[in-house]
Design a protein around this motif. Structure first.
Motif, PDB file in Angstrom:
ATOM      1  N   PRO A 183     -41.952 116.676 -16.707  1.00  0.00           N
ATOM      2  CA  PRO A 183     -42.414 116.614 -15.312  1.00  0.00           C
ATOM      3  C   PRO A 183     -43.529 115.584 -15.112  1.00  0.00           C
ATOM      4  CG  PRO A 183     -43.154 118.642 -16.369  1.00  0.00           C
ATOM      5  CD  PRO A 183     -42.192 118.010 -17.318  1.00  0.00           C
ATOM      6  N   VAL A 184     -43.480 114.939 -13.964  1.00  0.00           N
ATOM      7  CA  VAL A 184     -44.476 113.926 -13.583  1.00  0.00           C
ATOM      8  C   VAL A 184     -45.113 114.358 -12.271  1.00  0.00           C
ATOM      9  CG1 VAL A 184     -44.827 111.538 -12.883  1.00  0.00           C
ATOM     10  CG2 VAL A 184     -43.249 112.056 -14.759  1.00  0.00           C
ATOM     11  N   ALA A 185     -46.415 114.327 -12.193  1.00  0.00           N
ATOM     12  CA  ALA A 185     -47.126 114.736 -10.977  1.00  0.00           C
ATOM     13  C   ALA A 185     -47.006 113.663  -9.899  1.00  0.00           C
ATOM     14  CB  ALA A 185     -48.594 114.984 -11.300  1.00  0.00           C
ATOM     15  N   PRO A 186     -46.931 114.042  -8.641  1.00  0.00           N
ATOM     16  CA  PRO A 186     -46.895 113.056  -7.544  1.00  0.00           C
ATOM     17  C   PRO A 186     -48.198 112.258  -7.482  1.00  0.00           C
ATOM     18  CG  PRO A 186     -46.251 115.240  -6.787  1.00  0.00           C
ATOM     19  CD  PRO A 186     -46.821 115.417  -8.150  1.00  0.00           C
ATOM     20  N   ARG A 187     -48.071 111.004  -7.100  1.00  0.00           N
ATOM     21  CA  ARG A 187     -49.259 110.164  -6.912  1.00  0.00           C
ATOM     22  C   ARG A 187     -48.845 108.898  -6.175  1.00  0.00           C
ATOM     23  NH1 ARG A 187     -52.525 106.106  -9.661  1.00  0.00           N
ATOM     24  NH2 ARG A 187     -54.734 106.531  -9.296  1.00  0.00           N
ATOM     25  N   VAL A 188     -49.740 108.411  -5.346  1.00  0.00           N
ATOM     26  CA  VAL A 188     -49.547 107.107  -4.708  1.00  0.00           C
ATOM     27  C   VAL A 188     -50.852 106.348  -4.827  1.00  0.00           C
ATOM     28  CG1 VAL A 188     -50.152 107.998  -2.420  1.00  0.00           C
ATOM     29  CG2 VAL A 188     -48.795 105.907  -2.618  1.00  0.00           C
ATOM     30  N   ALA A 189     -50.762 105.026  -5.071  1.00  0.00           N
ATOM     31  CA  ALA A 189     -51.966 104.230  -5.295  1.00  0.00           C
ATOM     32  C   ALA A 189     -51.684 102.776  -4.929  1.00  0.00           C
ATOM     33  CB  ALA A 189     -52.406 104.326  -6.754  1.00  0.00           C
ATOM     34  N   GLY A 240     -33.337 108.566 -16.963  1.00  0.00           N
ATOM     35  CA  GLY A 240     -34.593 109.045 -16.403  1.00  0.00           C
ATOM     36  C   GLY A 240     -34.541 110.537 -16.169  1.00  0.00           C
ATOM     37  N   GLY A 241     -35.699 111.096 -15.888  1.00  0.00           N
ATOM     38  CA  GLY A 241     -35.798 112.525 -15.648  1.00  0.00           C
ATOM     39  C   GLY A 241     -35.866 112.833 -14.173  1.00  0.00           C
ATOM     40  N   ALA A 242     -36.419 113.995 -13.873  1.00  0.00           N
ATOM     41  CA  ALA A 242     -36.572 114.422 -12.480  1.00  0.00           C
ATOM     42  C   ALA A 242     -37.672 113.621 -11.810  1.00  0.00           C
ATOM     43  CB  ALA A 242     -36.890 115.911 -12.434  1.00  0.00           C
ATOM     44  N   LEU A 243     -37.385 113.138 -10.611  1.00  0.00           N
ATOM     45  CA  LEU A 243     -38.371 112.358  -9.870  1.00  0.00           C
ATOM     46  C   LEU A 243     -39.428 113.284  -9.260  1.00  0.00           C
ATOM     47  CD1 LEU A 243     -35.941 109.917  -8.054  1.00  0.00           C
ATOM     48  CD2 LEU A 243     -37.532 109.319  -9.897  1.00  0.00           C
ATOM     49  N   PRO A 244     -40.683 112.849  -9.222  1.00  0.00           N
ATOM     50  CA  PRO A 244     -41.717 113.672  -8.579  1.00  0.00           C
ATOM     51  C   PRO A 244     -41.546 113.682  -7.065  1.00  0.00           C
ATOM     52  CG  PRO A 244     -42.604 111.528  -9.193  1.00  0.00           C
ATOM     53  CD  PRO A 244     -41.213 111.590  -9.775  1.00  0.00           C
ATOM     54  N   GLU A 245     -42.162 114.641  -6.424  1.00  0.00           N
ATOM     55  CA  GLU A 245     -42.196 114.656  -4.967  1.00  0.00           C
ATOM     56  C   GLU A 245     -42.962 113.435  -4.467  1.00  0.00           C
ATOM     57  OE1 GLU A 245     -40.697 116.840  -2.901  1.00  0.00           O
ATOM     58  OE2 GLU A 245     -39.778 117.695  -4.707  1.00  0.00           O
ATOM     59  N   ARG A 246     -42.660 113.029  -3.253  1.00  0.00           N
ATOM     60  CA  ARG A 246     -43.382 111.908  -2.660  1.00  0.00           C
ATOM     61  C   ARG A 246     -44.800 112.361  -2.287  1.00  0.00           C
ATOM     62  NH1 ARG A 246     -41.450 107.251  -1.453  1.00  0.00           N
ATOM     63  NH2 ARG A 246     -39.303 108.010  -1.680  1.00  0.00           N
ATOM     64  N   ALA A 247     -45.787 111.540  -2.607  1.00  0.00           N
ATOM     65  CA  ALA A 247     -47.177 111.854  -2.284  1.00  0.00           C
ATOM     66  C   ALA A 247     -47.481 111.470  -0.835  1.00  0.00           C
ATOM     67  CB  ALA A 247     -48.113 111.126  -3.245  1.00  0.00           C
ATOM     68  N   ASP A 248     -48.629 111.887  -0.353  1.00  0.00           N
ATOM     69  CA  ASP A 248     -49.040 111.616   1.029  1.00  0.00           C
ATOM     70  C   ASP A 248     -49.686 110.234   1.101  1.00  0.00           C
ATOM     71  OD1 ASP A 248     -49.954 111.555   3.594  1.00  0.00           O
ATOM     72  OD2 ASP A 248     -51.239 113.331   3.428  1.00  0.00           O
ATOM     73  N   ALA A 249     -48.913 109.237   1.526  1.00  0.00           N
ATOM     74  CA  ALA A 249     -49.400 107.858   1.563  1.00  0.00           C
ATOM     75  C   ALA A 249     -50.521 107.667   2.580  1.00  0.00           C
ATOM     76  CB  ALA A 249     -48.253 106.906   1.874  1.00  0.00           C
TER      77      ALA A 249
END
Length: 281
Positions: A183-189, A240-249
């Motif tokens: 699992p990968v945590a959501p993040r936007v940067a 690839g694995g499961a994609l994380p949820e989209r973060a709040d841009a």
């Protein structure tokens, strides 16, 4: 131009070294270990710098705990400031004393600090750092600006997160986690390719002295969600694995880079991301 470059063997410094050399500059790497493709002179923050024969200085060296920038002081804030703030000021004064004509300092978007999430970070916003890292970078910016005068031009480059190919690139652990289907945590940067950062540094070294009068310049490019990044990784790698949820841009404060763009700087935008990912993978 013969350019002294500190931090040349680091994650960011390697892009600066390659970019400056590709533009025909002779680079002298100042640091604790040699850097490929440059003359090396042993040096570390806090020591007298061997700057003889150089025309300009690019200061990218930074002493911190491994893998940590904000919070890189650990439990030794005094030592952190002594090396990074006081050591940088000593370096700048030495450069001025031996007759170098120009300094470019690698600062950080962290100087903007505690503006509300989603604030558009323009270059005329007063810095409001809320970490020791940001406070240190802002203090060094001010000290450098105070030294500027006729024949001695200075500029601070407030860079965002830097990505790009390399054996120890910033996303290596993230990609390994994703490709192992963990699992990968959501993040936007916000992100900037290292070669585009090098192009910005070169512009500030080569521009007229008058054009550096603002003293500080933002350097940023794309706003990137991990979901979009890892979708590209999966397509290129064929797995690839499961994609994380989209973060709040909307909670990401993007930087405007008007001053660099006025000098002709054009980063690669999203079109350059896939090419970089193919090299990283």
């Amino acid at each position: 131009m013969k350019i002294a470059l500190t931090g040349a063997s680091g994650l960011v410094g390697r892009f600066l070294l390659r970019g400056l050399a590709s533009r025909g500059h002779e680079v002298v790497a100042l640091g604790r270990r040699p850097a490929n493709g440059a003359e090396w002179r042993g040096w570390q923050l806090g020591e007298t710098a061997p700057l003889d024969g150089c025309d300009a200085l690019v200061h990218a060296a930074f002493s911190h705990l491994p893998g940590r920038y904000r919070g890189g002081e650990g439990d030794d804030s005094e030592g952190f400031l002594r090396l990074n703030r006081d050591g940088s000021l000593r370096l700048f004064k030495e450069a001025q004393a031996v007759g170098l004509g120009r300094i470019v300092f690698l600062s950080s978007r962290a100087v903007y600090g505690d503006y509300p999430p989603g604030t558009e970070l323009t270059e005329d916003l007063p810095p409001r750092p809320d970490t020791l890292y940001g406070e240190m970078k802002w203090a060094v910016e001010q000290e450098l600006s105070a030294l500027a005068g006729p024949g001695f031009a200075t500029a601070s480059l407030r860079a965002t997160g830097v990505y790009g190919p390399g054996p120890d690139h910033k996303w290596r652990g993230l990609f390994e986690t994703f490709l192992a289907n963990k699992p990968v945590a959501p993040r936007v940067a916000t992100e900037l390719h290292g070669d585009d950062l090098a192009a910005a540094v070169a512009l500030l070294l080569e521009a007229s002295e008058a054009s550096l009068a603002p003293r500080s310049f933002n350097a940023s490019d794309i706003r990137l969600d991990r979901r979009d990044l890892l979708e590209r990784v999966a397509r290129i790698a064929g797995q690839g694995g499961a994609l994380p949820e989209r973060a709040d841009a909307s909670r990401v404060s993007a930087m405007r880079c008007d001053r660099l763009r006025e000098l002709g700087w054009r980063p690669r935008d999203m079109e350059g991301l896939d090419a970089a990912l193919r090299e990283m993978l």
